[in-house]
Structure formats: C-alpha cells, structure tokens
Design an enzyme around this catalytic site. Structure first.
Site, PDB file in Angstrom:
ATOM      1  N   THR A   8       0.752  -1.235   0.000  1.00 23.12           N
ATOM      2  CA  THR A   8       0.000   0.000   0.000  1.00 23.12           C
ATOM      3  C   THR A   8       0.779   1.279   0.000  1.00 23.12           C
ATOM      4  O   THR A   8       1.912   1.329   0.425  1.00 23.12           O
ATOM      5  CB  THR A   8      -0.906   0.012   1.223  1.00 23.12           C
ATOM      6  N   LYS A  40      -8.437   0.920   0.235  1.00 15.40           N
ATOM      7  CA  LYS A  40      -7.743   1.094   1.504  1.00 15.40           C
ATOM      8  C   LYS A  40      -8.067   2.412   2.190  1.00 15.40           C
ATOM      9  O   LYS A  40      -7.512   2.728   3.232  1.00 15.40           O
ATOM     10  CB  LYS A  40      -6.242   0.996   1.261  1.00 15.40           C
ATOM     11  N   GLY A  53      -7.598   5.552   6.432  1.00 18.72           N
ATOM     12  CA  GLY A  53      -6.798   4.814   5.469  1.00 18.72           C
ATOM     13  C   GLY A  53      -5.856   3.902   6.220  1.00 18.72           C
ATOM     14  O   GLY A  53      -5.374   4.257   7.293  1.00 18.72           O
ATOM     15  N   SER A 132       4.267   1.195   1.826  1.00 22.75           N
ATOM     16  CA  SER A 132       5.506   0.962   1.082  1.00 22.75           C
ATOM     17  C   SER A 132       5.987   2.184   0.323  1.00 22.75           C
ATOM     18  O   SER A 132       7.168   2.480   0.276  1.00 22.75           O
ATOM     19  CB  SER A 132       5.314  -0.182   0.090  1.00 22.75           C
TER      20      SER A 132
END
Length: 179
Positions: A8, A40, A53, A132
């Site tokens: 994500t 998300k 989120g 990420s």
C-alpha cells in the site's frame, strides 16, 4: 520461507478544513501483484465525516479499522478521543498488540497517524503518508503543497503518481475520498 506482504500507499493532505485522502489499489504477495483494485481508504463514523486509510497486513488493518469505528461510535465521533483510546487498547491488548498495520484518520479539524506502539501523531504541515510508497508520496505532496497552488485533489493525484513511478508496491489505481 516467510513471504513478505507489501501492499500500500496511503496519503492524506489538508488545507484548512478540507482534507483529501488517497490509497492505491495494489496488493502484493512477495514479488507478485495479487490485486490491483483494493480499497484502503474509507469514509467512516456518523454521517461519514471521518476519513480512514490503512496500510499493513490486510486482515490486521481491517481489524484495526473496525476497532476504530467502534471507538468513534463510543465517543460520538470525537476523533482525538477515539484515536487515543484505540491506541491504548492496541498497545495493551495481547491480541491487538500483535497486529501489523498503521492507520491514518482525519476529520475537518485533525489528521492523526495511529501505530501499534501507542503513537497518535498529528503532522505539523497537514501532510502524512504510510505504506511501502508512503515516503515517496509524502515528499512529493510536501513539495507540491509548498511550491504550487494546486487544488488538493490534484496534489494527491500528482504525489501518488510520483510514488507509483518509484515504488514497485504502489500502483495508479486510486481511491480518493474528500471531506
């Protein structure tokens, strides 16, 4: 062999009482993309007045999101109180303590990052990102906010596009929510 799940990038930007949050859609398992359209980022709370989120292990993140929604309901949509109470539970509860995820939550007044170590952090500049590609999106959003007059949704789109160009675990399939 342990398979690492990277899944994500979530970015939240604020200007005044306007908030825009975006999450990419990519879910990766090891080096393989297993889904490209995950959601998300969500509107939660009474009358959908709170953005949330998440990043991290999907099951863990969804568990925390559910716990946060329960906390929001318990504390009448008081974002700060709900966040602090969830962070306390997350840190002290044996089962919750093992969850590997991060949450960004925001309403018209505040943006907060919640972590499993008990952190509840409000960014100084109204820009925060996780996942990420979070640092790439964060850097791009800060530059766009400081050096352009772009509308917030365009700041988010631009910053997320830059993160997707750099991070192999981030894609351009965005879910964008605004309050």
């Amino acid at each position: 062999m342990k398979v690492i799940t990277r899944s994500t990038t979530v970015l939240c930007v604020r200007r005044g009482d306007r908030v825009v949050m975006a999450g990419d859609g990519q879910v990766s398992l090891g080096e393989t993309i297993v889904k490209s359209s995950a959601k998300k980022v969500r509107l939660v709370g009474k009358q959908n007045r709170v953005l949330a989120g998440f990043a991290g292990s999907t099951a863990d993140a969804l568990t925390l999101l559910e716990k946060f929604e329960q906390s929001l309901e318990k504390y009448s949509n008081n974002l700060a109180r709900a966040a602090v109470e969830l962070a306390k539970d997350w840190r002290t509860d044996r089962a919750l303590r093992r969850l590997e995820a991060l949450l960004i939550v925001a309403d018209r007044e505040q943006t907060l990052l919640l972590s499993g170590t008990g952190d509840v952090v409000e960014p100084d500049d109204g820009v925060i990102a996780i996942g990420s590609g979070g640092n790439y999106a964060l850097s791009a959003a800060r530059a766009l906010m400081r050096h352009t007059d772009m509308e917030l949704t365009e700041v988010v789109r631009g910053a997320m596009a830059i993160a997707a160009e750099i991070c192999v675990f981030t894609n351009g399939n965005l879910i964008i929510e605004t309050i």
